[in-house]
Scaffold this motif. Structure first.
Motif, PDB file in Angstrom:
ATOM      1  N   LYS A  79       3.109   4.689   1.618  1.00 10.51           N
ATOM      2  CA  LYS A  79       3.388   3.253   1.802  1.00 10.51           C
ATOM      3  C   LYS A  79       2.156   2.549   2.371  1.00 10.51           C
ATOM      4  O   LYS A  79       1.836   1.434   1.973  1.00 10.51           O
ATOM      5  N   ARG A  81      -1.040   3.256   2.062  1.00  8.89           N
ATOM      6  CA  ARG A  81      -2.064   3.043   1.017  1.00  8.89           C
ATOM      7  C   ARG A  81      -1.651   1.925   0.082  1.00  8.89           C
ATOM      8  O   ARG A  81      -2.454   1.083  -0.304  1.00  8.89           O
ATOM      9  N   SER A  82      -0.374   1.908  -0.297  1.00 10.90           N
ATOM     10  CA  SER A  82       0.054   0.929  -1.287  1.00 10.90           C
ATOM     11  C   SER A  82      -0.012  -0.496  -0.719  1.00 10.90           C
ATOM     12  O   SER A  82      -0.451  -1.415  -1.411  1.00 10.90           O
ATOM     13  N   PHE A  83       0.390  -0.692   0.547  1.00 10.62           N
ATOM     14  CA  PHE A  83       0.314  -2.051   1.123  1.00 10.62           C
ATOM     15  C   PHE A  83      -1.143  -2.483   1.337  1.00 10.62           C
ATOM     16  O   PHE A  83      -1.481  -3.650   1.149  1.00 10.62           O
ATOM     17  N   ASP A  85      -3.640  -1.517  -0.484  1.00 11.38           N
ATOM     18  CA  ASP A  85      -4.122  -1.826  -1.837  1.00 11.38           C
ATOM     19  C   ASP A  85      -3.666  -3.213  -2.295  1.00 11.38           C
ATOM     20  O   ASP A  85      -4.343  -3.867  -3.096  1.00 11.38           O
ATOM     21  N   GLN A  86      -2.479  -3.633  -1.809  1.00 10.19           N
ATOM     22  CA  GLN A  86      -1.991  -4.975  -2.169  1.00 10.19           C
ATOM     23  C   GLN A  86      -2.701  -6.064  -1.374  1.00 10.19           C
ATOM     24  O   GLN A  86      -2.386  -7.244  -1.526  1.00 10.19           O
ATOM     25  N   GLY A  87      -3.607  -5.678  -0.463  1.00 13.12           N
ATOM     26  CA  GLY A  87      -4.398  -6.662   0.266  1.00 13.12           C
ATOM     27  C   GLY A  87      -3.899  -6.987   1.660  1.00 13.12           C
ATOM     28  O   GLY A  87      -4.424  -7.894   2.304  1.00 13.12           O
ATOM     29  N   LEU A  88      -2.870  -6.289   2.140  1.00 12.11           N
ATOM     30  CA  LEU A  88      -2.381  -6.555   3.498  1.00 12.11           C
ATOM     31  C   LEU A  88      -3.363  -6.012   4.534  1.00 12.11           C
ATOM     32  O   LEU A  88      -4.053  -5.011   4.281  1.00 12.11           O
ATOM     33  N   THR A  93       0.433  -4.221   7.426  1.00 11.90           N
ATOM     34  CA  THR A  93       0.906  -3.029   6.729  1.00 11.90           C
ATOM     35  C   THR A  93       1.834  -2.215   7.620  1.00 11.90           C
ATOM     36  O   THR A  93       2.942  -1.834   7.216  1.00 11.90           O
ATOM     37  N   LYS A  96       5.122  -3.919   8.224  1.00  9.16           N
ATOM     38  CA  LYS A  96       5.972  -3.894   7.025  1.00  9.16           C
ATOM     39  C   LYS A  96       6.613  -2.513   6.858  1.00  9.16           C
ATOM     40  O   LYS A  96       7.797  -2.401   6.537  1.00  9.16           O
TER      41      LYS A  96
END
Ligand SMILES: [Zn+2]
Length: 230
Positions: A79, A81-83, A85-88, A93, A96
């Motif tokens: 999670k 890495r994914s947040f 990567d979304q720019g958070l 991050t 969230k």
């Protein structure tokens, strides 16, 4: 704490090692699979509760039980890495992630005392762990009513209640804790220096865990639970 008359309380707490409390190894965990691995006393109490519920045609099925530090770390880091990567930002991050997931090392599932349960006799919805299934005309209403009435007599308490004043994790009508073991484990857990533990274990983003963040997480996510479990 000093008002407690029990001379054995502190020695009891000391029986839990750092490893046991953060999911890195516990000799009291039995079972083989993701849904059967749990603290041995939790397993005994659960078997009794299942037998009693079965009389009412409720088939209590465990969806998740003991979870290791390593497994929680995988969930958290994917999670993270994914947040990112979304720019958070790292701070956003982390905030969230902890709406729904725990920071590795801090999950009650690490103790083997906590279980997520459903009724496998009910028609199964697609995503089983949603609060709406336990209310209204949801498939797990019968289970919920039965647990409300009887679970505590078997030692199992709902952790993340629907008390509107409660902070921390969202309402989870499926998550139950075996209080006779989890209460002393929680007492021992909060004695750990959480910030140091998380940094020692190199949790992704742990350099952003400020003292304020750690204190808030402890007060809201760890301690703002069903008061019967404190
Ligand atoms: Zn759970």
């Amino acid at each position: 704490m000093s008002v407690l008359p029990s001379f054995s309380l502190s020695s009891f707490q000391n029986n839990y090692t750092r490893s046991q409390l953060i999911g890195m190894g516990n000799p009291d965990i039995i079972g083989e699979s993701y849904t059967s691995k749990m603290h041995k006393e939790t397993a005994i109490a659960l078997a009794k509760m299942k037998t009693a519920a079965a009389i009412e045609s409720i088939q209590i099925e465990v969806v998740s039980a003991y979870r290791s530090f390593q497994r929680q770390k995988e969930i958290y880091e994917s999670k993270y890495r994914s947040f990112i990567d979304q720019g958070l930002s790292p701070e956003d991050t982390i905030n969230k992630i902890i709406e729904f997931s725990t920071i590795p090392g801090t999950s009650r599932h690490h103790w083997g005392t906590d279980i997520d349960i459903i009724d496998s006799n009910a028609p199964q919805p697609e995503n089983v762990l949603q609060a709406k299934h336990f209310h209204g005309k949801g498939p797990y209403c019968k289970l919920k009513e039965w647990l409300d009435e009887y679970s505590e007599s078997f030692g199992f308490y709902e952790v993340y209640t629907d008390d509107p004043h409660r902070k921390g994790f969202e309402y989870e009508p499926w998550h139950f804790s075996f209080a006779p073991v989890s209460k002393p484990m929680l007492k021992a857990f909060i004695e750990l220096d959480l910030k140091t533990v998380l940094q020692e274990e190199k949790i992704m983003g742990s350099e952003h865990f400020t003292d304020d963040f750690i204190n808030k997480y402890l007060q809201e996510n760890i301690l703002d639970i069903n008061p019967d479990l404190l």
